[in-house]
Design an enzyme around this catalytic site. Sequence first.
Site, PDB file in Angstrom:
ATOM      1  N   LYS A  11       0.835  -1.197   0.000  1.00  0.00           N
ATOM      2  CA  LYS A  11       0.000   0.000   0.000  1.00  0.00           C
ATOM      3  C   LYS A  11       0.878   1.260   0.000  1.00  0.00           C
ATOM      4  O   LYS A  11       2.081   1.187   0.326  1.00  0.00           O
ATOM      5  CB  LYS A  11      -0.929  -0.046   1.222  1.00  0.00           C
ATOM      6  CG  LYS A  11      -2.034  -1.109   1.112  1.00  0.00           C
ATOM      7  CD  LYS A  11      -2.901  -1.099   2.367  1.00  0.00           C
ATOM      8  CE  LYS A  11      -4.184  -1.885   2.188  1.00  0.00           C
ATOM      9  NZ  LYS A  11      -5.031  -1.788   3.420  1.00  0.00           N
ATOM     10  N   TYR A  58     -12.245  -2.861  -3.757  1.00  0.00           N
ATOM     11  CA  TYR A  58     -12.846  -2.711  -2.428  1.00  0.00           C
ATOM     12  C   TYR A  58     -14.377  -2.651  -2.468  1.00  0.00           C
ATOM     13  O   TYR A  58     -14.998  -2.142  -1.537  1.00  0.00           O
ATOM     14  CB  TYR A  58     -12.288  -1.463  -1.746  1.00  0.00           C
ATOM     15  CG  TYR A  58     -10.903  -1.662  -1.152  1.00  0.00           C
ATOM     16  CD1 TYR A  58     -10.638  -2.699  -0.247  1.00  0.00           C
ATOM     17  CD2 TYR A  58      -9.855  -0.803  -1.465  1.00  0.00           C
ATOM     18  CE1 TYR A  58      -9.382  -2.886   0.313  1.00  0.00           C
ATOM     19  CE2 TYR A  58      -8.583  -0.977  -0.909  1.00  0.00           C
ATOM     20  CZ  TYR A  58      -8.360  -2.016  -0.019  1.00  0.00           C
ATOM     21  OH  TYR A  58      -7.115  -2.194   0.543  1.00  0.00           O
ATOM     22  N   PHE A  85     -15.711   4.618   5.905  1.00  0.00           N
ATOM     23  CA  PHE A  85     -14.317   4.889   5.558  1.00  0.00           C
ATOM     24  C   PHE A  85     -14.005   4.646   4.079  1.00  0.00           C
ATOM     25  O   PHE A  85     -12.862   4.778   3.644  1.00  0.00           O
ATOM     26  CB  PHE A  85     -13.365   4.063   6.442  1.00  0.00           C
ATOM     27  CG  PHE A  85     -13.592   2.575   6.380  1.00  0.00           C
ATOM     28  CD1 PHE A  85     -13.041   1.797   5.361  1.00  0.00           C
ATOM     29  CD2 PHE A  85     -14.369   1.933   7.350  1.00  0.00           C
ATOM     30  CE1 PHE A  85     -13.254   0.424   5.303  1.00  0.00           C
ATOM     31  CE2 PHE A  85     -14.594   0.553   7.293  1.00  0.00           C
ATOM     32  CZ  PHE A  85     -14.027  -0.195   6.260  1.00  0.00           C
ATOM     33  N   ARG A 127      -1.686 -13.726   5.586  1.00  0.00           N
ATOM     34  CA  ARG A 127      -2.451 -12.962   6.587  1.00  0.00           C
ATOM     35  C   ARG A 127      -1.742 -13.008   7.946  1.00  0.00           C
ATOM     36  O   ARG A 127      -1.770 -12.042   8.702  1.00  0.00           O
ATOM     37  CB  ARG A 127      -3.879 -13.512   6.736  1.00  0.00           C
ATOM     38  CG  ARG A 127      -4.788 -13.321   5.529  1.00  0.00           C
ATOM     39  CD  ARG A 127      -5.255 -11.909   5.298  1.00  0.00           C
ATOM     40  NE  ARG A 127      -6.166 -11.392   6.298  1.00  0.00           N
ATOM     41  CZ  ARG A 127      -6.888 -10.287   6.133  1.00  0.00           C
ATOM     42  NH1 ARG A 127      -6.828  -9.584   4.996  1.00  0.00           N
ATOM     43  NH2 ARG A 127      -7.675  -9.845   7.096  1.00  0.00           N
ATOM     44  N   THR A 176      -6.248  -6.377  10.726  1.00  0.00           N
ATOM     45  CA  THR A 176      -6.587  -5.186   9.936  1.00  0.00           C
ATOM     46  C   THR A 176      -6.308  -3.896  10.700  1.00  0.00           C
ATOM     47  O   THR A 176      -5.720  -2.959  10.160  1.00  0.00           O
ATOM     48  CB  THR A 176      -8.091  -5.240   9.565  1.00  0.00           C
ATOM     49  OG1 THR A 176      -8.330  -6.459   8.855  1.00  0.00           O
ATOM     50  CG2 THR A 176      -8.491  -4.047   8.720  1.00  0.00           C
ATOM     51  N   ARG A 185       1.791  -5.255  10.063  1.00  0.00           N
ATOM     52  CA  ARG A 185       0.860  -4.205  10.484  1.00  0.00           C
ATOM     53  C   ARG A 185       1.076  -3.817  11.951  1.00  0.00           C
ATOM     54  O   ARG A 185       0.958  -2.642  12.314  1.00  0.00           O
ATOM     55  CB  ARG A 185      -0.576  -4.672  10.244  1.00  0.00           C
ATOM     56  CG  ARG A 185      -0.938  -4.726   8.751  1.00  0.00           C
ATOM     57  CD  ARG A 185      -2.194  -5.512   8.510  1.00  0.00           C
ATOM     58  NE  ARG A 185      -2.761  -5.290   7.179  1.00  0.00           N
ATOM     59  CZ  ARG A 185      -3.905  -5.818   6.772  1.00  0.00           C
ATOM     60  NH1 ARG A 185      -4.608  -6.609   7.584  1.00  0.00           N
ATOM     61  NH2 ARG A 185      -4.358  -5.576   5.562  1.00  0.00           N
ATOM     62  N   ASN A 229      -2.188   0.391   6.951  1.00  0.00           N
ATOM     63  CA  ASN A 229      -1.665  -0.880   7.459  1.00  0.00           C
ATOM     64  C   ASN A 229      -0.718  -1.603   6.486  1.00  0.00           C
ATOM     65  O   ASN A 229      -0.594  -2.814   6.511  1.00  0.00           O
ATOM     66  CB  ASN A 229      -2.818  -1.776   7.928  1.00  0.00           C
ATOM     67  CG  ASN A 229      -3.893  -1.942   6.872  1.00  0.00           C
ATOM     68  OD1 ASN A 229      -3.675  -1.611   5.706  1.00  0.00           O
ATOM     69  ND2 ASN A 229      -5.035  -2.474   7.263  1.00  0.00           N
ATOM     70  N   HIS A 284      -1.928  -4.990   1.616  1.00  0.00           N
ATOM     71  CA  HIS A 284      -3.177  -5.719   1.424  1.00  0.00           C
ATOM     72  C   HIS A 284      -2.824  -7.185   1.259  1.00  0.00           C
ATOM     73  O   HIS A 284      -1.832  -7.513   0.597  1.00  0.00           O
ATOM     74  CB  HIS A 284      -3.918  -5.247   0.174  1.00  0.00           C
ATOM     75  CG  HIS A 284      -5.055  -6.165  -0.192  1.00  0.00           C
ATOM     76  ND1 HIS A 284      -6.270  -6.111   0.444  1.00  0.00           N
ATOM     77  CD2 HIS A 284      -5.127  -7.200  -1.073  1.00  0.00           C
ATOM     78  CE1 HIS A 284      -7.053  -7.062  -0.055  1.00  0.00           C
ATOM     79  NE2 HIS A 284      -6.379  -7.745  -0.968  1.00  0.00           N
ATOM     80  N   GLU A 323      -9.499 -11.320  -6.645  1.00  0.00           N
ATOM     81  CA  GLU A 323      -8.494 -10.253  -6.634  1.00  0.00           C
ATOM     82  C   GLU A 323      -7.324 -10.550  -7.581  1.00  0.00           C
ATOM     83  O   GLU A 323      -6.852  -9.655  -8.271  1.00  0.00           O
ATOM     84  CB  GLU A 323      -7.975 -10.052  -5.204  1.00  0.00           C
ATOM     85  CG  GLU A 323      -9.054  -9.485  -4.280  1.00  0.00           C
ATOM     86  CD  GLU A 323      -8.626  -9.432  -2.822  1.00  0.00           C
ATOM     87  OE1 GLU A 323      -7.492  -9.855  -2.511  1.00  0.00           O
ATOM     88  OE2 GLU A 323      -9.434  -8.958  -1.996  1.00  0.00           O
TER      89      GLU A 323
HETATM   90  N1  UDP Z   1     -10.118   0.008   6.893  1.00  0.00           N
HETATM   91  C1  UDP Z   1     -10.195   1.211   7.586  1.00  0.00           C
HETATM   92  N2  UDP Z   1     -11.006   1.285   8.683  1.00  0.00           N
HETATM   93  C2  UDP Z   1     -11.737   0.224   9.117  1.00  0.00           C
HETATM   94  C3  UDP Z   1     -11.643  -0.994   8.430  1.00  0.00           C
HETATM   95  C4  UDP Z   1     -10.827  -1.066   7.308  1.00  0.00           C
HETATM   96  O1  UDP Z   1      -9.546   2.178   7.225  1.00  0.00           O
HETATM   97  O2  UDP Z   1     -12.446   0.348  10.124  1.00  0.00           O
HETATM   98  C5  UDP Z   1      -9.252  -0.091   5.690  1.00  0.00           C
HETATM   99  C6  UDP Z   1      -7.914  -0.772   5.997  1.00  0.00           C
HETATM  100  O3  UDP Z   1      -6.893  -0.123   5.244  1.00  0.00           O
HETATM  101  C7  UDP Z   1      -8.160  -2.185   5.518  1.00  0.00           C
HETATM  102  C8  UDP Z   1      -9.049  -1.948   4.307  1.00  0.00           C
HETATM  103  O4  UDP Z   1      -9.904  -0.867   4.695  1.00  0.00           O
HETATM  104  O5  UDP Z   1      -6.956  -2.862   5.220  1.00  0.00           O
HETATM  105  C9  UDP Z   1      -9.879  -3.131   3.866  1.00  0.00           C
HETATM  106  O6  UDP Z   1     -10.658  -3.585   4.946  1.00  0.00           O
HETATM  107  P1  UDP Z   1     -10.818  -5.128   5.273  1.00  0.00           P
HETATM  108  O7  UDP Z   1     -11.861  -5.252   6.326  1.00  0.00           O
HETATM  109  O8  UDP Z   1     -11.009  -5.902   4.003  1.00  0.00           O
HETATM  110  O9  UDP Z   1      -9.407  -5.495   5.953  1.00  0.00           O
HETATM  111  P2  UDP Z   1      -8.160  -6.345   5.402  1.00  0.00           P
HETATM  112  O10 UDP Z   1      -8.697  -7.484   4.583  1.00  0.00           O
HETATM  113  O11 UDP Z   1      -7.307  -5.390   4.592  1.00  0.00           O
HETATM  114  O12 UDP Z   1      -7.434  -6.813   6.633  1.00  0.00           O
HETATM  115 MG    MG Z   2     -10.114  -7.568   3.069  1.00  0.00          MG
END
Ligand code: UDP
Ligand code: MG
Length: 151
Positions: free
Chosen positions: A11, A51, A59, A94, A100, A111, A125, A128, A139
């Site tokens: 990112k 997304y 957000f 992961r 996240t 992260r 974070n 991705h 994806e």
């Molecule tokens: N995100 C955020 N606030 C939140 C949840 C998610 O800014 O409360 C952002 C964060 O950068 C995250 C991305 O949205 O990585 C995608 O969210 P997801 O729930 O898919 O998390 P990930 O799969 O990236 O762990």
């Molecule tokens: Mg995700």
Amino acid sequence: MAIEQTLILIKPDGAARRLTGLTIDRLDSTGLEMVAAKMVSVSEKLAREHYKALSDKPFFEGLIKYIRGEFHGIKDHRILALVYRGENAIKAVRAIAGATNPEQAAAGTIRGSFGRITTAGQFENVIHASSDPADAAREVALWFKKEEILP
Ligand code: UDP
Ligand code: MG
């Protein structure tokens, strides 16, 4: 054990803070195989498609700006996209990525060590990583053409 492919994006905060090499080093340490890599100029359309499951979240608009590098001065919206392949690749990546929310991500994960929550509330974070087999397949196909992925 299933052989899986998973999508990783460095990112814009990861690129801006010079964490590309560290991330690839951690990915290599999993023993998974890198099977695709390219710099991608992230269009508004690609960001929104990637997304789309989050489009109703408060957000979301900030997230689109974030992934397109608008908070980190990323030239031409370019980010590094990678595909790794191997046994349980999705979970393995992961695990090194961490949770996240950077405040909840375990110490020592990417992260947990390098993520932050901005004063505007955006989770920055670093990377991705696809979250499950359905997401990973969607994806990988969204970011890469078939011929760009090693057999
Ligand atoms: N995100 C955020 N606030 C939140 C949840 C998610 O800014 O409360 C952002 C964060 O950068 C995250 C991305 O949205 O990585 C995608 O969210 P997801 O729930 O898919 O998390 P990930 O799969 O990236 O762990
Ligand atoms: Mg995700």
